[in-house]
Design a protein around this motif. Structure first.
Motif, short mmCIF file in Angstrom:
data_model
loop_
_atom_site.label_atom_id
_atom_site.label_comp_id
_atom_site.label_asym_id
_atom_site.label_seq_id
_atom_site.Cartn_x
_atom_site.Cartn_y
_atom_site.Cartn_z
N VAL D 74 8.31 0.92 -10.46
CA VAL D 74 7.54 2.11 -9.83
C VAL D 74 6.83 1.67 -8.59
CG1 VAL D 74 5.45 3.46 -10.49
CG2 VAL D 74 7.05 2.89 -12.22
N GLU D 75 6.31 0.58 -8.08
CA GLU D 75 5.87 0.28 -7.03
C GLU D 75 6.56 0.47 -5.85
OE1 GLU D 75 4.99 -3.70 -6.18
OE2 GLU D 75 4.30 -3.56 -4.36
N TYR D 76 7.75 -0.10 -6.22
CA TYR D 76 9.05 -0.10 -4.90
C TYR D 76 9.23 1.27 -4.59
CZ TYR D 76 13.27 -1.04 -2.65
OH TYR D 76 14.18 -1.06 -1.63
N LEU D 77 9.40 2.02 -5.61
CA LEU D 77 9.67 3.46 -5.29
C LEU D 77 8.53 4.24 -4.66
CD1 LEU D 77 11.75 4.29 -8.71
CD2 LEU D 77 12.54 3.71 -6.23
N ARG D 79 6.34 2.69 -2.78
CA ARG D 79 6.38 2.58 -1.42
C ARG D 79 7.52 2.92 -0.35
NH1 ARG D 79 5.94 -3.45 -2.14
NH2 ARG D 79 6.32 -3.54 0.15
N LEU D 80 8.45 3.15 -1.20
CA LEU D 80 9.72 3.78 -0.54
C LEU D 80 9.55 5.15 -0.20
CD1 LEU D 80 12.87 3.70 0.55
CD2 LEU D 80 13.42 4.20 -1.95
N TRP D 81 8.78 5.91 -1.33
CA TRP D 81 8.46 7.14 -0.86
C TRP D 81 7.46 7.47 0.32
CZ3 TRP D 81 3.74 10.04 -3.10
CH2 TRP D 81 4.07 11.45 -2.78
N VAL D 82 6.32 6.67 0.27
CA VAL D 82 5.54 6.71 1.36
C VAL D 82 5.77 5.80 2.91
CG1 VAL D 82 3.62 7.04 -0.41
CG2 VAL D 82 4.10 4.58 0.72
N ALA D 83 7.20 5.48 2.52
CA ALA D 83 7.23 4.60 3.82
C ALA D 83 6.97 5.23 5.26
CB ALA D 83 8.79 4.04 3.83
N PRO D 84 7.52 6.54 5.32
CA PRO D 84 7.35 7.18 6.61
C PRO D 84 5.94 7.28 7.04
CG PRO D 84 8.88 8.30 5.41
CD PRO D 84 8.26 7.34 4.47
N GLU D 85 4.81 7.09 6.31
CA GLU D 85 3.51 7.04 6.75
C GLU D 85 3.02 5.64 7.38
OE1 GLU D 85 1.06 9.54 5.99
OE2 GLU D 85 2.55 10.47 4.92
N ALA D 86 3.73 4.72 7.12
CA ALA D 86 3.48 3.39 7.66
C ALA D 86 3.44 3.29 9.41
CB ALA D 86 4.25 2.12 7.13
N ARG D 87 2.90 2.42 9.68
CA ARG D 87 2.63 2.16 11.33
C ARG D 87 4.22 2.30 11.76
NH1 ARG D 87 -1.16 -2.56 12.91
NH2 ARG D 87 -3.07 -1.68 12.02
N GLY D 88 4.57 3.13 12.98
CA GLY D 88 5.62 3.20 13.63
C GLY D 88 6.69 4.29 12.96
N HIS D 89 5.97 4.79 11.79
CA HIS D 89 6.74 5.95 10.99
C HIS D 89 8.12 5.51 11.08
CE1 HIS D 89 3.20 8.08 11.15
NE2 HIS D 89 2.86 7.78 12.31
#
Lengths: 252, 252, 252, 252
Positions: D74-77, D79-89
């Motif tokens: 669940v955590e991996y999925l 974090r995958l879902w919100v990945a575009p929000e991270a630094r550098g998008h």
């Protein structure tokens, strides 16, 4: 022999080989290659003593040794040729009689002997001799020479701290010789014998091959271990301090 | 007995023998010779306990011992003679009753006994006794006395850090006595017995002659080793710091 | 019960017993006696576990224990009586429920039980329990409490450095479990088993009771030893630094 | 898919999961839970290799593993879902190809395999693999990343001090190979074999499984131990210094 043109080629070779003549930082490409050959030679010398590694790979090691021998011979002759370009302009004979140059020649001869059919027992020792090349690394590393210099400056402290360590070692060897000697004559039957135990205890190596068995022997061994831990910190601290200072100087 | 001339000779001898009266830096020639004789005496005393070395060389060792005995006797008498020249102008009797002078006399007597036909077992102990001469080196070395002084100044820290070390040692000995004692009564059957293990572990010597075998014993042994490494650094740091400070003072 | 005169006696007893109320430096004469009794009690408790020492001296140890029991009981009752004079003027009940007071009471009870005829196996444990009195020394030593305080301030560093040490320990245990486990299932057959080896190696204790035998196991063990020496310096440095700082504060 | 509302939910999840986006000090509640799960997973992975612990508790360990597998998936999925929000998008594919993300995926797969019926020998290795999660702790700890950074800055010193240590190790291995090799071919019969002894001696671990027996071998071993104690202090001092500096920076 000393036409300007020739001189110019010799000068360029000298610049490529002698780290002291180089103005830019870092090693020249030629010295990088030599450094790599030295490391290869050390690795080959180390692994070449292990039968499990050499067995069935005799031809590979033979080839490596042959290449290294040719390379180091060429390098030695080249450095001999350009010797007069070095600082102080030494004659070629004086260059050859330098300690470093004699060592390099000895390494080359030690690598030549196996090809002339040396005995196998001697051959293994010759392989090991190669490790003196590690000393050459110091010539290429400004940082390492600085460590040596700094240690030389703190010679007085080193000598005193080693004297204290040696004194404690003699004292504890004597105590164990007196109290443990009659029960374990093989290990503590004389002061020199007890010193093997004392070194292992004071440095906290503690192999455990030789250990006091009597109550008094254990008591003095415990005292030795406790004081030894503090005393051995003296030379250790001096070396670490000298290294830190050398690194500080190197950065500037 | 105290004509100016005689006094002048006695004064010159005192200057040559007493490092405290000397104005120039370094040791006087006479003291250099004495230092060499002390080192020879220590080496002879150490090697003389090893049968493999003395066997067949009895006459050599006999000769060395005879020369050393004569030399140290002459030196003792000379220092007795010039005693009133020393600082505080002590009487010869008071000089003889000093701890250092008594020790020197004891060494001379310990070297004399073998010539009077002592037993061979006692003889070996007498040879070892000679190592107390190492303490004399401290009198000749300003740097070594400074280390002693600096350590005395930090007495309070040393006592506290040793108390902490001793407390941890008692604690871990007790834990191993409780949890390992029933399984290994010989090695952990009482707190004093367990302390031999505790010293070897806390100083990280780790002989390995005595090792916990139960899971709980190993658990507390691991805790002891991990905390011990940090606790043993306390007295070590104090000694190293005192040494560094003494060396700093010595340079000035 | 609280006439001025009585109060005055109680106040004087409180001044003699409570180090925190004392204005002059050092311990009061009463506390010096108590300190001596604690040290005697610890020594008696330690030696009392060793049969070679107690055998034939049962009556001596019995007498020492009886005296110590009476003395600590009197001291406990006296401190209970003067409790309201302490800082914050706690009630006697609140004083009794303090951790330190409960520990003192537990020690007294542990010393009482042998006289009531406890079993011999339990008796040895009760003797060892006495060592909790060592913690009382901390109450009398300002310097020791300062060390504790300074360590608490550096808690964050200690936790991180211990985490790094634990991480390295887990990593090397896992590697040895994987590469050495199949060959030595008893010593390396699981990660918890391999951790006994890892602690002995990382702290450089190196008992040698458990040692890798395969080439790969030795390779990773060598890596562990080399990195362990550096990693273990982290908590060590923090503790040594905290101690040096506490001593500096203590001097002021 | 990218309505403001949805985006707002994704942003809030990203804030909860990504420590780099968090403005307040400390970990978010979600990351605290994840940290706890990682620690549980490491403990379960470590204990799960020990048959004495798992025997009779197979169902408990099975349940823990199932819960952890679901939680990390669940955590991996998430974090995958919100990945575009991270630094550098980064795109989700680029996030998945990051080293850290690949490692997380590998851990999840290693936890999945036992449920698909992997062999028992492989299963134990898979349990151990879990410890790579310890590396994730570094991502959550600013202090730990600072230690890594500071060490990288002192790379030059570390390399030089390790070179000196390695040089001394090769030198002493060679000496013991030459002088002890003929007597103990199994332990000192080649330089690589002698290096196992050299590492144990230079780090002062001193297992004692391999020890020189001849007089010359002991002499060079003693020299190695004495110089080794000082040389090993070099990398140790650098690591300790880097740690102290990192902690200083962390406080600011």
């Amino acid at each position: 022999m000393s036409t300007p043109e020739h001189h110019s080629l010799r000068h360029r070779v000298a610049l490529a080989l002698d780290p002291e003549l180089r103005r830019r930082q870092g090693l020249s490409p030629a010295n990088r290659v030599i450094l790599g050959l030295i490391l290869l030679s050390v690795v080959s010398g180390v692994l070449g003593t292990e039968p499990l590694v050499t067995q069935g790979r005799e031809r590979l090691f033979f080839a490596i040794e042959a290449v290294l021998l040719v390379a180091f011979t060429v390098e030695y002759l080249a450095r001999l040729w350009v010797a007069p370009e070095a600082r102080g302009h030494p004659s070629r004979l004086r260059w050859m009689l330098r300690f470093d140059s004699l060592l390099d020649l000895a390494v080359i001869l030690s690598m030549l002997l196996p090809f002339l059919g040396a005995e196998s027992a001697l051959l293994r020792l010759l392989r090991a001799f190669r490790l003196v090349q590690l000393a050459r690394l110091g010539r290429y590393s400004r940082a390492l020479s600085l460590v040596g210099e700094t240690l030389r400056e703190r010679r007085a402290e080193l000598v005193i701290s080693l004297a204290v360590t040696l004194g404690l070692m003699l004292l504890s060897s004597t105590l164990l010789f007196i109290f443990e000697g009659p029960h374990q004559p093989e290990a503590f039957g004389s002061i020199p014998r007890a010193m093997w135990w004392a070194v292992a205890t004071l440095t906290t190596v503690g192999y455990g091959d030789v250990v006091p068995l009597t109550a008094l022997g254990k008591f003095f061994a415990a005292l030795t271990a406790l004081t030894g831990v503090a005393v051995i910190a003296l030379p250790t601290g001096i070396v670490a301090g000298a290294f830190a200072e050398a690194m500080e100087r190197h950065r500037k």
